[in-house]
Design a protein around this motif. Structure first.
Motif, mmCIF file in Angstrom:
data_model
loop_
_atom_site.group_PDB
_atom_site.id
_atom_site.type_symbol
_atom_site.label_atom_id
_atom_site.label_comp_id
_atom_site.label_asym_id
_atom_site.label_seq_id
_atom_site.Cartn_x
_atom_site.Cartn_y
_atom_site.Cartn_z
ATOM 1 N N ALA A 170 -23.605 -3.950 -59.142
ATOM 2 C CA ALA A 170 -22.667 -2.821 -59.137
ATOM 3 C C ALA A 170 -23.365 -1.546 -59.561
ATOM 4 O O ALA A 170 -24.124 -1.522 -60.527
ATOM 5 C CB ALA A 170 -21.495 -3.127 -60.063
ATOM 6 N N GLN A 171 -23.117 -0.495 -58.820
ATOM 7 C CA GLN A 171 -23.648 0.830 -59.142
ATOM 8 C C GLN A 171 -25.166 0.811 -59.322
ATOM 9 O O GLN A 171 -25.697 1.237 -60.332
ATOM 10 C CB GLN A 171 -22.969 1.392 -60.413
ATOM 11 C CG GLN A 171 -21.463 1.383 -60.393
ATOM 12 C CD GLN A 171 -20.912 2.259 -59.298
ATOM 13 O OE1 GLN A 171 -21.644 3.045 -58.727
ATOM 14 N NE2 GLN A 171 -19.641 2.129 -59.014
ATOM 15 N N SER A 205 -22.257 3.176 -65.440
ATOM 16 C CA SER A 205 -21.558 2.312 -64.498
ATOM 17 C C SER A 205 -20.166 1.946 -65.015
ATOM 18 O O SER A 205 -19.187 1.965 -64.273
ATOM 19 C CB SER A 205 -22.370 1.035 -64.259
ATOM 20 O OG SER A 205 -21.694 0.169 -63.378
ATOM 21 N N SER A 238 -16.555 2.674 -63.268
ATOM 22 C CA SER A 238 -15.729 1.565 -62.788
ATOM 23 C C SER A 238 -14.605 1.175 -63.724
ATOM 24 O O SER A 238 -13.547 0.726 -63.284
ATOM 25 C CB SER A 238 -16.615 0.334 -62.536
ATOM 26 O OG SER A 238 -17.612 0.620 -61.584
ATOM 27 N N HIS A 239 -14.820 1.324 -65.032
ATOM 28 C CA HIS A 239 -13.825 0.906 -66.027
ATOM 29 C C HIS A 239 -13.701 1.980 -67.112
ATOM 30 O O HIS A 239 -14.075 1.754 -68.270
ATOM 31 C CB HIS A 239 -14.216 -0.433 -66.667
ATOM 32 C CG HIS A 239 -14.459 -1.527 -65.683
ATOM 33 N ND1 HIS A 239 -13.430 -2.201 -65.052
ATOM 34 C CD2 HIS A 239 -15.616 -2.052 -65.186
ATOM 35 C CE1 HIS A 239 -13.948 -3.104 -64.232
ATOM 36 N NE2 HIS A 239 -15.257 -3.034 -64.287
ATOM 37 N N LEU A 271 -20.149 3.338 -54.049
ATOM 38 C CA LEU A 271 -19.173 2.310 -54.399
ATOM 39 C C LEU A 271 -19.340 1.043 -53.576
ATOM 40 O O LEU A 271 -18.836 -0.011 -53.952
ATOM 41 C CB LEU A 271 -17.758 2.867 -54.222
ATOM 42 C CG LEU A 271 -17.420 4.066 -55.103
ATOM 43 C CD1 LEU A 271 -16.011 4.551 -54.792
ATOM 44 C CD2 LEU A 271 -17.554 3.727 -56.579
ATOM 45 N N GLY A 282 -21.121 -1.761 -55.537
ATOM 46 C CA GLY A 282 -20.265 -2.372 -56.546
ATOM 47 C C GLY A 282 -19.245 -3.312 -55.940
ATOM 48 O O GLY A 282 -18.967 -4.385 -56.467
ATOM 49 N N SER A 283 -18.676 -2.918 -54.798
ATOM 50 C CA SER A 283 -17.657 -3.764 -54.193
ATOM 51 C C SER A 283 -18.257 -5.039 -53.627
ATOM 52 O O SER A 283 -17.628 -6.086 -53.622
ATOM 53 C CB SER A 283 -16.911 -2.999 -53.094
ATOM 54 O OG SER A 283 -17.793 -2.657 -52.056
ATOM 55 N N ARG A 298 -11.612 -1.735 -55.525
ATOM 56 C CA ARG A 298 -11.000 -0.860 -56.535
ATOM 57 C C ARG A 298 -10.095 0.182 -55.865
ATOM 58 O O ARG A 298 -9.978 1.312 -56.318
ATOM 59 C CB ARG A 298 -12.052 -0.207 -57.436
ATOM 60 C CG ARG A 298 -12.968 -1.212 -58.114
ATOM 61 C CD ARG A 298 -13.611 -0.665 -59.349
ATOM 62 N NE ARG A 298 -12.656 -0.535 -60.443
ATOM 63 C CZ ARG A 298 -12.235 -1.534 -61.219
ATOM 64 N NH1 ARG A 298 -12.676 -2.765 -61.015
ATOM 65 N NH2 ARG A 298 -11.378 -1.315 -62.185
#
Length: 352
Positions: A9-10, A36, A40-41, A66, A69-70, A77
């Protein structure tokens, strides 16, 4: 032997907008992992750190990739939401509440409009599933059978809004339209009105309000309701024309229930133009309790529903589901939370 693995991710490849994550981390004084996480969070990062990361992103013009990450998390997301139209403030308020919660949870909102066409809803569902959205929010609980089957089969979280059902596709957050119609009838009957009418959009939720309204009036042995339906989305002019039509149907008409405040304001306009005193000659009640209801002259009675909170609650339900491990998804507590009744209230003002 080397094997291909999903990108983390990222990752620190150049982003679509230029720049690298390592540059953002260096400017913000944090690690790449923290950057990251902030992307994302964001709710997992302290406000000060989040502000520093966002400031660095803005200064560097960094746009995160993105897709990487997906691929790693198998999550886009993105939450897809479908409304009949955004030209009506009540649906816009729900989407605003939904967007607030999703943004705080690190999700983006993707909107689609059906323009009150069921076939368009199915087309949008197909598009959302094809784009691998993580969850879906729907308006209403009446859908084509293929839509219900498709969403249940793919297993993504779904919240239906603006109505209630004992058999949701997955979850529902709303209120009973039928009960709302019954409550308006009780309100008008309690004020001595016996010849009643209804102006409403020709769509499922408005027709449920009419059904509850009609049933309550019929139970008193009174004449059937005079009805005028309009093609959605409805306008103030529709409400004005609708009231004139109802009086033509029943010259003894004493009160009218409108399936939304836009129609209610139109009915008040017709009363002014025809010289009908409100509520002496004609009582008027709307639905959704928009700001225009209280600002009208005379002030419009209406049914207050929690449009904004409905969106917020739908978002909270989705985030809870998306954050829960698979083993927890069938817990008793979650089953109880599948159906959320936010209720409604009749707000009595001068017009009734």
């Amino acid at each position: 032997m080397a094997t291909n693995k999903a990108a983390p991710a990222q990752q620190d490849d150049p982003a679509p907008g230029g720049g690298r994550m390592v540059d953002v981390a260096r400017m913000a004084g944090v690690s790449r992992v923290t950057v990251s996480r902030a992307i994302s969070h964001p709710h997992q990062v302290s406000p000060a750190t989040l502000a520093a990361v966002r400031d660095a992103i803005a200064k560097l013009g960094y746009v995160p990739n993105l897709n990487a990450g997906s691929l790693a998390s198998r999550r886009s997301r993105i939450v897809g939401a479908i409304v009949p139209t955004l030209s009506n403030a009540w649906f816009a308020e729900t989407m605003d509440g939904l967007g607030e919660v999703l943004e705080d949870g690190g999700y983006q909102l993707l909107l689609g409009q059906t323009r009150y066409r069921q076939a368009q809803e199915e087309s949008l569902i197909d598009a959302f599933i094809g784009r691998q959205v993580d969850a879906v929010v729907l308006t209403g609980v009446s859908h084509a059978g293929t839509v219900r089957a498709k969403l249940r089969r793919c297993g993504m979280p779904v919240v239906e809004t603006w109505d209630l059902t004992d058999d949701p596709i997955d979850m529902v957050a709303g209120f009973s339209n039928r009960a709302a119609g019954a409550a308006v009838a009780a309100h008008l009957l309690a004020r001595g009105h016996r010849h009643l009418g209804f102006i409403g959009a020709e769509e499922d939720r408005a027709l449920k309000r009419l059904a509850g309204y009609r049933e309550t009036i019929a139970a008193q042995g009174l004449p059937d309701v005079a009805v005028c339906t309009v093609t959605p989305p409805s306008s103030i002019a529709d409400g004005a024309r609708g009231l004139v039509e109802l009086v033509r149907q029943n010259p003894r008409l004493q009160a009218v229930y409108c399936s939304n405040d836009t129609l209610g304001v139109g009915a008040l306009q017709a009363c002014r133009e025809q010289g009908w005193a409100v509520p002496g000659r004609m009582a008027v009640v709307g639905f959704s309790d928009l700001a225009i209801a209280a600002a009208s002259v005379p002030a419009l009675s209406s049914v207050k529903v929690q449009s904004h909170e409905m969106g917020r609650r739908a978002g909270q339900m989705l985030l809870a589901r998306l954050g829960a491990p698979d083993s927890a998804r069938d817990s008793a507590r979650e089953r109880e939370a599948r159906i959320v009744d936010l209720g409604f209230s009749v707000v009595a003002r001068e017009s009734s």
